[in-house]
Scaffold this motif. Sequence first.
Motif, PDB file in Angstrom:
ATOM      1  N   ALA A 151       0.833  -1.206   0.000  1.00 14.32           N
ATOM      2  CA  ALA A 151       0.000   0.000   0.000  1.00 14.32           C
ATOM      3  C   ALA A 151       0.865   1.253   0.000  1.00 14.32           C
ATOM      4  O   ALA A 151       0.644   2.171  -0.788  1.00 14.32           O
ATOM      5  CB  ALA A 151      -0.934  -0.011   1.203  1.00 14.32           C
ATOM      6  N   PHE A 152       1.866   1.288   0.874  1.00 15.11           N
ATOM      7  CA  PHE A 152       2.690   2.496   0.939  1.00 15.11           C
ATOM      8  C   PHE A 152       3.757   2.533  -0.151  1.00 15.11           C
ATOM      9  O   PHE A 152       4.074   3.585  -0.679  1.00 15.11           O
ATOM     10  CB  PHE A 152       3.352   2.612   2.323  1.00 15.11           C
ATOM     11  CG  PHE A 152       2.400   3.027   3.390  1.00 15.11           C
ATOM     12  CD1 PHE A 152       2.044   4.358   3.540  1.00 15.11           C
ATOM     13  CD2 PHE A 152       1.836   2.086   4.230  1.00 15.11           C
ATOM     14  CE1 PHE A 152       1.153   4.741   4.513  1.00 15.11           C
ATOM     15  CE2 PHE A 152       0.937   2.464   5.214  1.00 15.11           C
ATOM     16  CZ  PHE A 152       0.591   3.800   5.352  1.00 15.11           C
ATOM     17  N   GLY A 153       4.297   1.357  -0.470  1.00 16.94           N
ATOM     18  CA  GLY A 153       5.408   1.318  -1.402  1.00 16.94           C
ATOM     19  C   GLY A 153       5.013   1.465  -2.853  1.00 16.94           C
ATOM     20  O   GLY A 153       5.678   2.161  -3.615  1.00 16.94           O
ATOM     21  N   SER A 154       3.932   0.791  -3.260  1.00 14.44           N
ATOM     22  CA  SER A 154       3.525   0.892  -4.662  1.00 14.44           C
ATOM     23  C   SER A 154       2.183   1.587  -4.822  1.00 14.44           C
ATOM     24  O   SER A 154       1.738   1.826  -5.940  1.00 14.44           O
ATOM     25  CB  SER A 154       3.414  -0.497  -5.306  1.00 14.44           C
ATOM     26  OG  SER A 154       4.308  -1.394  -4.728  1.00 14.44           O
ATOM     27  N   GLY A 155       1.515   1.869  -3.718  1.00 14.76           N
ATOM     28  CA  GLY A 155       0.210   2.519  -3.799  1.00 14.76           C
ATOM     29  C   GLY A 155      -0.882   1.598  -4.303  1.00 14.76           C
ATOM     30  O   GLY A 155      -1.908   2.052  -4.787  1.00 14.76           O
ATOM     31  N   THR A 156      -0.647   0.286  -4.207  1.00 11.76           N
ATOM     32  CA  THR A 156      -1.670  -0.657  -4.662  1.00 11.76           C
ATOM     33  C   THR A 156      -1.926  -1.693  -3.568  1.00 11.76           C
ATOM     34  O   THR A 156      -1.159  -1.808  -2.603  1.00 11.76           O
ATOM     35  CB  THR A 156      -1.225  -1.409  -5.927  1.00 11.76           C
ATOM     36  OG1 THR A 156       0.032  -2.014  -5.650  1.00 11.76           O
ATOM     37  CG2 THR A 156      -1.101  -0.478  -7.107  1.00 11.76           C
ATOM     38  N   TRP A 157      -3.020  -2.416  -3.729  1.00 11.44           N
ATOM     39  CA  TRP A 157      -3.280  -3.531  -2.827  1.00 11.44           C
ATOM     40  C   TRP A 157      -3.811  -4.679  -3.671  1.00 11.44           C
ATOM     41  O   TRP A 157      -4.813  -4.516  -4.360  1.00 11.44           O
ATOM     42  CB  TRP A 157      -4.287  -3.143  -1.747  1.00 11.44           C
ATOM     43  CG  TRP A 157      -4.413  -4.180  -0.689  1.00 11.44           C
ATOM     44  CD1 TRP A 157      -3.569  -4.392   0.359  1.00 11.44           C
ATOM     45  CD2 TRP A 157      -5.439  -5.166  -0.590  1.00 11.44           C
ATOM     46  NE1 TRP A 157      -3.995  -5.455   1.102  1.00 11.44           N
ATOM     47  CE2 TRP A 157      -5.136  -5.960   0.552  1.00 11.44           C
ATOM     48  CE3 TRP A 157      -6.571  -5.469  -1.340  1.00 11.44           C
ATOM     49  CZ2 TRP A 157      -5.929  -7.021   0.937  1.00 11.44           C
ATOM     50  CZ3 TRP A 157      -7.359  -6.540  -0.937  1.00 11.44           C
ATOM     51  CH2 TRP A 157      -7.047  -7.292   0.191  1.00 11.44           C
ATOM     52  N   MET A 158      -3.109  -5.801  -3.699  1.00  4.71           N
ATOM     53  CA  MET A 158      -3.433  -6.912  -4.583  1.00  4.71           C
ATOM     54  C   MET A 158      -3.451  -6.433  -6.040  1.00  4.71           C
ATOM     55  O   MET A 158      -4.229  -6.911  -6.859  1.00  4.71           O
ATOM     56  CB  MET A 158      -4.807  -7.525  -4.260  1.00  4.71           C
ATOM     57  CG  MET A 158      -4.887  -8.259  -2.954  1.00  4.71           C
ATOM     58  SD  MET A 158      -4.027  -9.830  -2.956  1.00  4.71           S
ATOM     59  CE  MET A 158      -5.323 -10.954  -3.410  1.00  4.71           C
ATOM     60  N   GLY A 159      -2.634  -5.427  -6.347  1.00  6.71           N
ATOM     61  CA  GLY A 159      -2.578  -4.911  -7.704  1.00  6.71           C
ATOM     62  C   GLY A 159      -3.593  -3.815  -7.996  1.00  6.71           C
ATOM     63  O   GLY A 159      -3.534  -3.184  -9.036  1.00  6.71           O
ATOM     64  N   MET A 160      -4.543  -3.587  -7.056  1.00  2.00           N
ATOM     65  CA  MET A 160      -5.543  -2.531  -7.295  1.00  2.00           C
ATOM     66  C   MET A 160      -5.000  -1.208  -6.785  1.00  2.00           C
ATOM     67  O   MET A 160      -4.538  -1.140  -5.659  1.00  2.00           O
ATOM     68  CB  MET A 160      -6.838  -2.847  -6.539  1.00  2.00           C
ATOM     69  CG  MET A 160      -7.594  -4.029  -7.091  1.00  2.00           C
ATOM     70  SD  MET A 160      -9.056  -4.335  -6.104  1.00  2.00           S
ATOM     71  CE  MET A 160      -8.378  -4.819  -4.531  1.00  2.00           C
ATOM     72  N   PRO A 161      -5.060  -0.164  -7.601  1.00  2.00           N
ATOM     73  CA  PRO A 161      -4.556   1.121  -7.134  1.00  2.00           C
ATOM     74  C   PRO A 161      -5.413   1.676  -5.995  1.00  2.00           C
ATOM     75  O   PRO A 161      -6.642   1.533  -6.005  1.00  2.00           O
ATOM     76  CB  PRO A 161      -4.637   2.028  -8.370  1.00  2.00           C
ATOM     77  CG  PRO A 161      -5.248   1.228  -9.449  1.00  2.00           C
ATOM     78  CD  PRO A 161      -5.561  -0.132  -8.979  1.00  2.00           C
TER      79      PRO A 161
END
Lengths: 230, 175, 196
Positions: A151-161
Motif C-alpha cells: 500500500a505504501f510502497g507501490s500505492g496498490t493492494w493486490m494490484g488494485m490502485p
Amino acid sequence: MGNKIKVFTNGIIRENPVLVLILGTCPVLATSTQVSSAVGMGAAATAVLLCSNIFISLLRKVIPDKVRIPCYIVLIASFVTIVQMLLNAYAYSIYDALGIFLPLIVVNCIILGRAEMFASKNTVVDSALDALGMGLGFTMALFVMASIREAFGSGTWMGMPLPVLADNPVAIMTMAPGGFFVFGCLIAFVNKFGKYKPRKKSFECESCPSATFCTMVGFGDCQERPKEEA
Amino acid sequence: MRNQYVKYVAVLGTICLVMSLMLALINSVTKPVIEATEAAMADAARTEVLPEADGFTLIDVELPEDSLVTEVYEADNGAGYVFMITGDGYGGRDTLKISCGIDAEGNIVDTKVLSHKETAGLGTKIMEEEFAGQFRGLPYDELEDVDRISGATISSNHFIDEIRSAFEAYEIVNK
Amino acid sequence: MKEMIVIILTAVFVNNYVLQQFLGICPFLGVSKKIGPATGMSAAVVFVMILATAVTWPIQTFILEPAGMGYMQTVVFILLIASVVQLVEITLKRYMPSLHSALGVYLPLITTNCAVLAVCISNIDTGFTFLEAIFNALGSGLGFFLAMILFAGIRSRIEECDPPESFKGLPITLVSAAILSLSFFGFAGVIENLFA
C-alpha cells in the motif's frame, strides 16, 4: 474438542510463528513486497508444513532418535520440491515471484521447528491441526506485512490502485530497508498491544533454526559453549 | 550396537528411496506441463514486441563477441526479428534482460523488460510509457536522440546500449 | 581476473546477502550482539559457503543434470551441506583443535542457514562457471561477514540507548538494520562503473 481448537488457534495468535516466536524471518522480509507473492509464500509454506507434520507424526515411532534430523530434512526437502514442481507447472506467476525463496522453504525454521517440537510427539490429527494453525498464522503475518508494504510502497493492494497512495508511492517500502523497518514496527505494535506477554529479550534460542541440534541451546545468545567435561 | 546402526541406515535409506520415487513420479507428470507453459510464455513474450508475426524460429547468427544479444528469432511470415538482449543494469552485471522487436523496415516495433534489478521508483522508470514509448517506431539513426530519464541516466543508458546492440545484430541478420 | 573482482565486490556490496536480499537473517539477528561471536560465526559461514559450492556445483553439473534429475536439486543440496558441515566439524576437531575451538561451535548452526543453501542454488541459477561460483560464494560470505561486523558495532550502541518501551529489544534492532541496509544503497551502480 476444545483441546483440538486450542491446538489450531495456538499458532494463529498466542504463538504466532512470525510476530511472537520470530521464526522464518527471511521469507517474511523478502516476499512481503506484494500481497500476492506473500499469500503465495504463505500457502506454499503451509502446504509443506502440513505434509511434513502429517508424515513425521505418522513415522514418529519408526524414526530412530539419533537420525531424526536427517530424516526430517529429507522429508521436508522432498515436499518442498513437490510444491516447487506443482507451482512451476500450474501457477507460474507465483513460482516466478517467489524465486529462490521457494526452495529455501526447506530451511525455514518454522517447519523443522514444528517437526521437532510438535509432530514428533503428537498424534497425526493434532499435528495436522498444528500445521494448519501455524501455517495460517504465518500467512496472516505475511499478509499484514505485505499489505502495509504494498500500500505504501507501490500505492496498490493486490494490484488494485489505492486512492491518494497511488499518486505518492514511498518506493523505499518495497525495498530492503522498508522490510526491516515495517517488521520492526509490527513487532513493536504486538509488544505494545498484544494481550500476551511481550517478548522482552531480543532473540531467543528457540527461534533459531538450528535450535534442534545446537549445542548451545539454553545457554542463550549463541555464546561460547561452556567447557566440555573431560 | 551394530543392529542399531543397521536400523538407522535402513530407516534413512528407505525414506530417501521412497521420497525419490515419489519425486520422480511427480516430475514425470509435471515436466511436460512445465515445458509447455514455458514455451507458451516465451512465445507470448516475443509476440508482445512483434504482434504481426504468426510464429518464430530461432536463427543462428554470427554476432560480434561483445554483442549483448543472446538470441535472435525470425518471424515466420517475415514481419521482422525479435532480439533477446542481456546486459548490465544499475543493479549489477547482466541483470537487465529485455526483448526488442524490429520490423522488416528496420524500425522498432516494441520493447519489453523481461527481468531487472533497477532501483524501485528511479531505474524502474525505464518500463514506464514516458521512456519506453519513445522507442516505438524508432529507426536506428534516431536512437541517440531518445530522452534519458532524469535521476536514472545510468539505467537509461544501459537500456539504450542494449537496444543499440539489437540494431547492430539486425544489420547483420538483415544483410 | 577483473570479472572475478567484479563478482566479489557485487556480492559484498550491491547484492549483500543479509542487507539487500534477506538471506541469513536469523544468525544476523541472533549472533550479532558481541563482536567475538559475530566474527567466529561469519568466518565459519565464509568457509562453509565456499566448501558447499565446491561440492554442490560439480554434483549438479556433472551428475544431476546429465541424469535428467535436476529436480532433485533441493534434496541433494541440503543433504550435501549437512554432510559437509558434519565432516568439517569432525576433521577440525581431530586435526586442528585450535581452529575447531574458534569456529567449531558455530558449525552446527550453519546447516540450516538459508544463506548457504541460497548461494549454492543461485550459483546454479545464474549459470556461473565453477571458478565464478567459488568467487561468488567467497563474495557472498564476505558480504555476510561485513554485515555482521558492522551490525555488531551498531548493536553495542543500541544496548545503551533508551527507545520507547515497546521498541525495546528486537524492534529497535530491526529498525537500525533498516538504516544500515539503506546505507548499502549507496553502492548500487558503483561497482559496474569502477572498472568501466
